[in-house]
Design an enzyme around this catalytic site. Sequence first.
Site, PDB file in Angstrom:
ATOM      1  N   ASP A   1      64.851  28.239  35.971  1.00  0.00           N
ATOM      2  CA  ASP A   1      64.059  28.050  37.186  1.00  0.00           C
ATOM      3  C   ASP A   1      63.749  29.322  37.962  1.00  0.00           C
ATOM      4  OD1 ASP A   1      66.372  28.554  38.756  1.00  0.00           O
ATOM      5  OD2 ASP A   1      65.633  27.156  40.276  1.00  0.00           O
ATOM      6  N   GLU A   2      64.072  30.477  37.395  1.00  0.00           N
ATOM      7  CA  GLU A   2      63.728  31.694  38.137  1.00  0.00           C
ATOM      8  C   GLU A   2      63.289  32.818  37.214  1.00  0.00           C
ATOM      9  OE1 GLU A   2      66.990  33.896  40.081  1.00  0.00           O
ATOM     10  OE2 GLU A   2      68.332  32.450  39.155  1.00  0.00           O
TER      11      GLU A   2
ATOM     12  N   ASP B   1      61.704  31.416  42.434  1.00  0.00           N
ATOM     13  CA  ASP B   1      62.855  30.545  42.200  1.00  0.00           C
ATOM     14  C   ASP B   1      62.488  29.129  42.650  1.00  0.00           C
ATOM     15  OD1 ASP B   1      66.390  31.024  42.718  1.00  0.00           O
ATOM     16  OD2 ASP B   1      65.316  29.168  42.373  1.00  0.00           O
TER      17      ASP B   1
HETATM   18  N1  DCP Z   1      72.632  24.929  37.906  1.00  0.00           N
HETATM   19  C1  DCP Z   1      73.744  24.364  37.274  1.00  0.00           C
HETATM   20  N2  DCP Z   1      75.004  24.713  37.669  1.00  0.00           N
HETATM   21  C2  DCP Z   1      75.190  25.614  38.684  1.00  0.00           C
HETATM   22  C3  DCP Z   1      74.087  26.194  39.325  1.00  0.00           C
HETATM   23  C4  DCP Z   1      72.806  25.824  38.906  1.00  0.00           C
HETATM   24  O1  DCP Z   1      73.578  23.552  36.359  1.00  0.00           O
HETATM   25  N3  DCP Z   1      76.428  25.926  39.076  1.00  0.00           N
HETATM   26  C5  DCP Z   1      71.279  24.484  37.506  1.00  0.00           C
HETATM   27  C6  DCP Z   1      70.802  23.392  38.423  1.00  0.00           C
HETATM   28  C7  DCP Z   1      69.786  24.054  39.305  1.00  0.00           C
HETATM   29  C8  DCP Z   1      69.240  25.141  38.410  1.00  0.00           C
HETATM   30  O2  DCP Z   1      70.332  25.523  37.577  1.00  0.00           O
HETATM   31  O3  DCP Z   1      68.774  23.142  39.734  1.00  0.00           O
HETATM   32  C9  DCP Z   1      68.725  26.331  39.184  1.00  0.00           C
HETATM   33  O4  DCP Z   1      69.762  26.957  39.917  1.00  0.00           O
HETATM   34  P1  DCP Z   1      69.554  27.567  41.343  1.00  0.00           P
HETATM   35  O5  DCP Z   1      70.723  28.416  41.641  1.00  0.00           O
HETATM   36  O6  DCP Z   1      68.193  28.189  41.435  1.00  0.00           O
HETATM   37  O7  DCP Z   1      69.643  26.317  42.311  1.00  0.00           O
HETATM   38  P2  DCP Z   1      68.552  25.264  42.701  1.00  0.00           P
HETATM   39  O8  DCP Z   1      67.217  25.562  42.106  1.00  0.00           O
HETATM   40  O9  DCP Z   1      69.073  23.902  42.392  1.00  0.00           O
HETATM   41  O10 DCP Z   1      68.500  25.394  44.277  1.00  0.00           O
HETATM   42  P3  DCP Z   1      67.802  26.547  45.162  1.00  0.00           P
HETATM   43  O11 DCP Z   1      66.726  25.847  45.947  1.00  0.00           O
HETATM   44  O12 DCP Z   1      68.882  27.060  46.040  1.00  0.00           O
HETATM   45  O13 DCP Z   1      67.254  27.574  44.220  1.00  0.00           O
HETATM   46 MG    MG Z   2      66.378  27.464  42.236  1.00  0.00          MG
END
Ligand code: DCP
Ligand code: MG
Length: 362
Positions: free
Chosen positions: A115-116, A20
């Site tokens: 991203d995962e 992730d």
């Molecule tokens: N995303 C979005 N709306 C949300 C959640 C996520 O548009 N409610 C998008 C933005 C994030 C991406 O999806 O960058 C990936 O989601 P993640 O849950 O993996 O969150 P992040 O990668 O941003 O943070 P983390 O470091 O907690 O994985």
């Molecule tokens: Mg993420």
Amino acid sequence: MCEYLEQALSLNIRKIIHIDMDCFYAQVEERENPKLKGKPIAVGGYSNRRGVLCTSNYIARQYGVRAALPTQMALQKCPDLIVVPPNFELYKEISQKIKIIFSEYTDLIEPLSLDEAYLDVTHNQNCHNSATLLARDIRQKIWQEENLTASAGISSNKFLAKIASDWKKPNGQFTIPPEDISQFVLSLDIKKIFGVGPVMAKKLNDMSIYQCSDLQDFSLTQCIQKFGKMGAMLYERSRGIDTREVISHRERKSLSVEETYEHDLANLDACLQHIPDLIRKLTQRLTKANNQNKIYKLFVKIKFFDFSQTTVEHINSIINQSAYESLLKEGFARGNKAVRLLGLGVRFKEKKENDFEQLSLL
Ligand code: DCP
Ligand code: MG
């Protein structure tokens, strides 16, 4: 270890890595504009247009600024917050590049979002057969090639690998080896089980079930009696069992075409006239999709002028005009008013979900 767990684990000696990316959109924006480094940033909609945030970097998170928070509220929590508009094309492009890196390690890749992804590396014999070292290698490669950090979870199933990837975020990794699973799950909050949303969590908490060890007090039969369809899943996850495979190509469950008409179709006859054209488009799409699964249902979707909508479906394995006409007649009669959108589709026979296959162990 109980016999059930032993049997399930012996069927499930896999090596799964869940990768992730860390604060993905925000990290990409920082990479693109190094001036943003070290500052609280978020990616999302503007505050003056009722925008919400997609994500934020870890500095902004210290102020309680998180995904899904309205931008205006985020700026109240963190007045120095820099809000960057999203660039989805770039995120997609990077996601593709990261997937190419994954494919150097295994063919069994199941992306969950941009991203995962889950990677099944059971058969990768590099890094002395160690999935932990492989995960480190993959993260290093992502850093070298993309200048972005990722976190990883490593375990023998998807459920635990995903939980583990959150454990050492950002830019970390955590392994739950098979011998640690029984101990690890004991204190695991039931909210960490995928599928346990706020309603289910409340139901469980009301029964004094807070962590997996509390759920372990119930037998499989009791779980099914108390929690219905979710019972077997809860029984298993609370014991660290998950036999779902990493599926690299999701099976398509249905395929359809639809059209919104410039002028509403006033009556049934007007709707019926569009069936041949929609069938032609549907057949074209089917040919293109080259789906190997058998059709087992046909359906018609109707959206009336007032945006109410209905779908009618019948079992039928052959696309034919008279079948779609009778579905349309049935659907139209439900509203009997002008129509703005018509859709035709097929549903495919699904391969049996393997979610609950472990029940057969009993
Ligand atoms: N995303 C979005 N709306 C949300 C959640 C996520 O548009 N409610 C998008 C933005 C994030 C991406 O999806 O960058 C990936 O989601 P993640 O849950 O993996 O969150 P992040 O990668 O941003 O943070 P983390 O470091 O907690 O994985
Ligand atoms: Mg993420």
